[in-house]
Motif scaffolding. Structure first.
Motif, PDB file in Angstrom:
ATOM      1  N   LEU A  91      40.217  89.444 116.687  1.00  0.00           N
ATOM      2  CA  LEU A  91      39.384  90.467 117.304  1.00  0.00           C
ATOM      3  C   LEU A  91      38.922  90.025 118.694  1.00  0.00           C
ATOM      4  CD1 LEU A  91      37.261  91.529 114.190  1.00  0.00           C
ATOM      5  CD2 LEU A  91      38.921  92.955 115.395  1.00  0.00           C
ATOM      6  N   ARG A  92      38.630  88.731 118.840  1.00  0.00           N
ATOM      7  CA  ARG A  92      38.269  88.208 120.163  1.00  0.00           C
ATOM      8  C   ARG A  92      39.459  88.288 121.117  1.00  0.00           C
ATOM      9  NH1 ARG A  92      35.578  83.731 117.346  1.00  0.00           N
ATOM     10  NH2 ARG A  92      33.334  84.077 117.347  1.00  0.00           N
ATOM     11  N   ILE A  93      40.623  87.901 120.642  1.00  0.00           N
ATOM     12  CA  ILE A  93      41.831  87.986 121.476  1.00  0.00           C
ATOM     13  C   ILE A  93      42.081  89.432 121.876  1.00  0.00           C
ATOM     14  CG2 ILE A  93      44.340  87.693 121.487  1.00  0.00           C
ATOM     15  CD1 ILE A  93      43.868  85.267 119.589  1.00  0.00           C
ATOM     16  N   ASN A  94      41.903  90.336 120.924  1.00  0.00           N
ATOM     17  CA  ASN A  94      42.081  91.760 121.213  1.00  0.00           C
ATOM     18  C   ASN A  94      41.121  92.218 122.303  1.00  0.00           C
ATOM     19  OD1 ASN A  94      43.598  94.145 120.196  1.00  0.00           O
ATOM     20  ND2 ASN A  94      41.546  94.950 119.814  1.00  0.00           N
ATOM     21  N   HIS A  95      39.855  91.792 122.192  1.00  0.00           N
ATOM     22  CA  HIS A  95      38.845  92.151 123.198  1.00  0.00           C
ATOM     23  C   HIS A  95      39.205  91.558 124.560  1.00  0.00           C
ATOM     24  CE1 HIS A  95      34.911  93.027 124.939  1.00  0.00           C
ATOM     25  NE2 HIS A  95      34.885  91.772 125.372  1.00  0.00           N
ATOM     26  N   GLU A  96      39.644  90.311 124.574  1.00  0.00           N
ATOM     27  CA  GLU A  96      40.026  89.674 125.837  1.00  0.00           C
ATOM     28  C   GLU A  96      41.196  90.412 126.487  1.00  0.00           C
ATOM     29  OE1 GLU A  96      40.906  85.737 124.546  1.00  0.00           O
ATOM     30  OE2 GLU A  96      38.805  85.280 124.048  1.00  0.00           O
ATOM     31  N   ASN A  97      42.176  90.787 125.676  1.00  0.00           N
ATOM     32  CA  ASN A  97      43.329  91.515 126.203  1.00  0.00           C
ATOM     33  C   ASN A  97      42.933  92.876 126.776  1.00  0.00           C
ATOM     34  OD1 ASN A  97      44.970  89.422 125.411  1.00  0.00           O
ATOM     35  ND2 ASN A  97      45.782  90.449 123.608  1.00  0.00           N
ATOM     36  N   LEU A  98      42.045  93.577 126.052  1.00  0.00           N
ATOM     37  CA  LEU A  98      41.617  94.895 126.517  1.00  0.00           C
ATOM     38  C   LEU A  98      40.742  94.788 127.755  1.00  0.00           C
ATOM     39  CD1 LEU A  98      40.871  96.715 123.134  1.00  0.00           C
ATOM     40  CD2 LEU A  98      42.817  97.054 124.657  1.00  0.00           C
ATOM     41  N   ASP A  99      39.909  93.755 127.820  1.00  0.00           N
ATOM     42  CA  ASP A  99      39.086  93.535 129.011  1.00  0.00           C
ATOM     43  C   ASP A  99      39.963  93.264 130.233  1.00  0.00           C
ATOM     44  OD1 ASP A  99      36.413  93.305 130.102  1.00  0.00           O
ATOM     45  OD2 ASP A  99      36.825  91.167 130.338  1.00  0.00           O
ATOM     46  N   LYS A 100      40.990  92.453 130.040  1.00  0.00           N
ATOM     47  CA  LYS A 100      41.931  92.165 131.128  1.00  0.00           C
ATOM     48  C   LYS A 100      42.656  93.440 131.563  1.00  0.00           C
ATOM     49  CE  LYS A 100      45.996  89.360 132.238  1.00  0.00           C
ATOM     50  NZ  LYS A 100      47.012  88.413 131.711  1.00  0.00           N
ATOM     51  N   TYR A 101      43.054  94.247 130.567  1.00  0.00           N
ATOM     52  CA  TYR A 101      43.749  95.507 130.862  1.00  0.00           C
ATOM     53  C   TYR A 101      42.864  96.445 131.683  1.00  0.00           C
ATOM     54  CZ  TYR A 101      45.219 100.318 129.963  1.00  0.00           C
ATOM     55  OH  TYR A 101      45.541 101.643 130.103  1.00  0.00           O
ATOM     56  N   ARG A 102      41.594  96.559 131.310  1.00  0.00           N
ATOM     57  CA  ARG A 102      40.687  97.449 132.039  1.00  0.00           C
ATOM     58  C   ARG A 102      40.550  97.015 133.501  1.00  0.00           C
ATOM     59  NH1 ARG A 102      37.585  96.579 127.222  1.00  0.00           N
ATOM     60  NH2 ARG A 102      37.847  98.311 125.770  1.00  0.00           N
ATOM     61  N   ALA A 119      54.713  99.556 144.673  1.00  0.00           N
ATOM     62  CA  ALA A 119      55.485  98.428 144.138  1.00  0.00           C
ATOM     63  C   ALA A 119      54.865  97.836 142.889  1.00  0.00           C
ATOM     64  CB  ALA A 119      55.616  97.348 145.208  1.00  0.00           C
ATOM     65  N   MET A 120      53.712  98.345 142.487  1.00  0.00           N
ATOM     66  CA  MET A 120      53.024  97.791 141.316  1.00  0.00           C
ATOM     67  C   MET A 120      53.451  98.507 140.044  1.00  0.00           C
ATOM     68  SD  MET A 120      49.091  97.363 142.666  1.00  0.00           S
ATOM     69  CE  MET A 120      48.554  96.751 141.066  1.00  0.00           C
ATOM     70  N   GLU A 121      53.575  97.755 138.978  1.00  0.00           N
ATOM     71  CA  GLU A 121      53.797  98.370 137.669  1.00  0.00           C
ATOM     72  C   GLU A 121      52.444  98.722 137.059  1.00  0.00           C
ATOM     73  OE1 GLU A 121      56.143  96.283 134.874  1.00  0.00           O
ATOM     74  OE2 GLU A 121      57.855  96.036 136.232  1.00  0.00           O
ATOM     75  N   LYS A 122      52.404  99.884 136.419  1.00  0.00           N
ATOM     76  CA  LYS A 122      51.162 100.260 135.754  1.00  0.00           C
ATOM     77  C   LYS A 122      50.901  99.276 134.618  1.00  0.00           C
ATOM     78  CE  LYS A 122      48.727 104.152 133.645  1.00  0.00           C
ATOM     79  NZ  LYS A 122      48.804 105.568 133.225  1.00  0.00           N
ATOM     80  N   PRO A 123      49.714  98.709 134.535  1.00  0.00           N
ATOM     81  CA  PRO A 123      49.433  97.710 133.491  1.00  0.00           C
ATOM     82  C   PRO A 123      49.473  98.317 132.091  1.00  0.00           C
ATOM     83  CG  PRO A 123      47.419  98.290 134.662  1.00  0.00           C
ATOM     84  CD  PRO A 123      48.550  98.923 135.422  1.00  0.00           C
ATOM     85  N   MET A 124      49.754  97.471 131.106  1.00  0.00           N
ATOM     86  CA  MET A 124      49.812  97.886 129.706  1.00  0.00           C
ATOM     87  C   MET A 124      48.718  97.177 128.919  1.00  0.00           C
ATOM     88  SD  MET A 124      53.880  97.999 128.792  1.00  0.00           S
ATOM     89  CE  MET A 124      54.059  96.236 129.019  1.00  0.00           C
ATOM     90  N   ALA A 125      48.168  97.878 127.962  1.00  0.00           N
ATOM     91  CA  ALA A 125      47.132  97.289 127.105  1.00  0.00           C
ATOM     92  C   ALA A 125      47.790  96.422 126.037  1.00  0.00           C
ATOM     93  CB  ALA A 125      46.303  98.390 126.449  1.00  0.00           C
ATOM     94  N   ARG A 126      47.468  95.126 126.029  1.00  0.00           N
ATOM     95  CA  ARG A 126      48.017  94.204 125.033  1.00  0.00           C
ATOM     96  C   ARG A 126      47.106  94.193 123.810  1.00  0.00           C
ATOM     97  NH1 ARG A 126      53.180  93.712 126.462  1.00  0.00           N
ATOM     98  NH2 ARG A 126      53.413  93.133 128.667  1.00  0.00           N
TER      99      ARG A 126
END
Length: 434
Positions: A91-102, A119-126
């Protein structure tokens, strides 16, 4: 193989020593029933492995460690807290990934508004944990997170109730495919787009009450095998929840966080190197043992089991293979170093212990389902009531039921449902027939 044990004991000796300590300490300090904590740990390691490793049983037969897990117990049995506690690292990893995505999405939008995002790719939520999600959205999320995903439901019945919400019958078939790791294709209702996943890996975990489990999965979901795909962790009968002043040791919680993160990191690095799942196999002794166990139990059930017991055991055979890979990976994490890709005889014996535990818990559901078929048991129940003395206690009722082939759980259910109809409850554990 015992099929009528009312409170199967979870084989905690299958786990590495510090993980056993994690489970028993959670019981001593937080009142978490051992089967709930331990089973949730199995699921976390299943998720950590995800699509990065498979067990190659033989040429043409590989198994992914996908788990569908239900923590089964009455209301107030402390089912939900062990799940959230054990899932903390992911759950912490999930939160970290979503925070990075935002943050990445906000930057992308700023660049887009200024005309600099071409030239940028749209980011994806991990994202690796989801809940209360439609089939379409689930596949969308999984496309962005192809290595692992977990559907986490506080109440598992909500997952099943959603099956026919938008696509009658289709979602249930989709989940049957997910269990086997088979390719998925889902047609969007809103467009011509087809969502596909070549190699799905989605775990499921949640809590459910025994009666709700029976009502939800009997009938069609038993006949199509859906019921048998769900592992059932059941309380070992020690249900007292006594408050105490003990806190859970921070070093054990830190250990659990460390081994989960270590496993995800190692498995992902393996996958990055080979760009395909690593294949694990049984060594010669382990391969002989797992075949011998399967054949022996198959012969026993063919001669003495019901068709439902046979089908339930055949799904547990699959889970024995999955447990072998999960336990091998848990042992690696506990030592903090990777091992050979051959699974040992010792690990295989432990996987068999887990499989037999979950077969016994599945058998309890089969008993419940048979009990609900009125044409099956009314005479035996009537004989039981007639055999009871005018006044009796619970222990005496269980002994009387045993002589008629009724399990203790069945006797307790008859006593509970017969209050005011067949029995008067005089005092704690004492009854009088009406």
């Amino acid at each position: 193989m015992e099929t009528t044990l009312d409170n199967p004991l979870f084989p905690l000796n299958a786990f590495p020593p510090r993980m056993r300590s994690f489970v028993t300490t959670a019981k001593e300090t937080l009142n978490f029933p051992i089967p709930y904590t331990a089973s949730s740990m199995l699921l976390v390691f299943s998720l950590a492995i995800g699509n990065t490793r498979v067990l190659k049983v033989k040429d043409g037969w590989t198994v992914k460690p996908i788990l569908f897990l239900a923590l089964v117990g009455e209301a107030g049995a402390n089912k939900s807290h062990p799940i959230s506690f054990v899932l903390k690292p992911v759950l912490r990893i999930n939160h970290e990934n979503l925070d990075k995505y935002r943050k990445e999405l906000a930057d992308y939008r700023r660049q887009l508004s200024s005309g600099n995002a071409s030239a940028m790719e749209k980011p994806m939520a991990r994202q690796i944990i989801v809940s209360d999600i439609t089939a379409e959205s689930l596949i969308d999320v999984h496309r962005n997170n192809p290595r692992r995903l977990c559907l986490y439901c506080d109440e598992l019945v909500g997952w099943v109730d959603s099956f026919n919400r938008y696509r009658k019958g289709a979602d249930e078939q989709m989940w049957l495919s997910i269990y086997s790791g088979e390719p998925l294709c889902v047609n969007r209702k809103s467009s011509d787009d087809i969502l596909s996943i070549a190699s799905p890996f989605i775990d499921v975990i949640g809590a459910i009450q025994p009666d709700v489990l029976t009502e939800t999965f009997a009938g069609n979901r038993q006949s199509n095998g859906f019921l048998y795909r769900i592992l059932q962790a059941r309380s070992d009968g020690n249900t007292k929840l006594l408050w105490n002043e003990k806190g859970f040791p921070p070093d054990l919680e830190a250990y659990w966080e460390k081994v989960v993160r270590w496993t995800i990191s190692v498995c992902d690095k393996e996958f990055d190197v080979f760009e395909t799942p690593s294949e694990y196999t049984f060594n010669a002794d382990a391969a002989f043992r797992i075949r011998d166990w399967q054949n022996a139990q198959e012969e026993f059930l063919e001669s003495a089991g019901t068709s439902a017991q046979i089908e339930a055991f055949r799904k547990i055979q699959d889970y024995a293979l999955k447990f072998a890979l999960i336990l091998h990976t848990m042992e690696e994490a506990d030592k903090g170093k990777t091992q050979t890709t051959e699974i040992s005889l010792e690990t295989t014996e432990k996987a068999i212990l887990l499989a037999e535990y979950f077969y016994r818990t599945a058998s309890l559901s089969l008993e419940d389902i048979e009990e609900r078929k009125p044409q099956k048991y009314p005479k035996k129940h009537g004989d039981f009531i007639l055999a009871l003395p005018q006044r009796f206690d619970t222990a005496e009722a269980i002994r009387t039921g045993a002589k008629l082939g009724l399990s203790a759980s069945t006797v307790n259910r008859i006593l509970k449902k017969g209050k005011g109809v067949f029995f008067i409850w005089e005092a704690h554990g004492r009854y009088e027939k009406i």
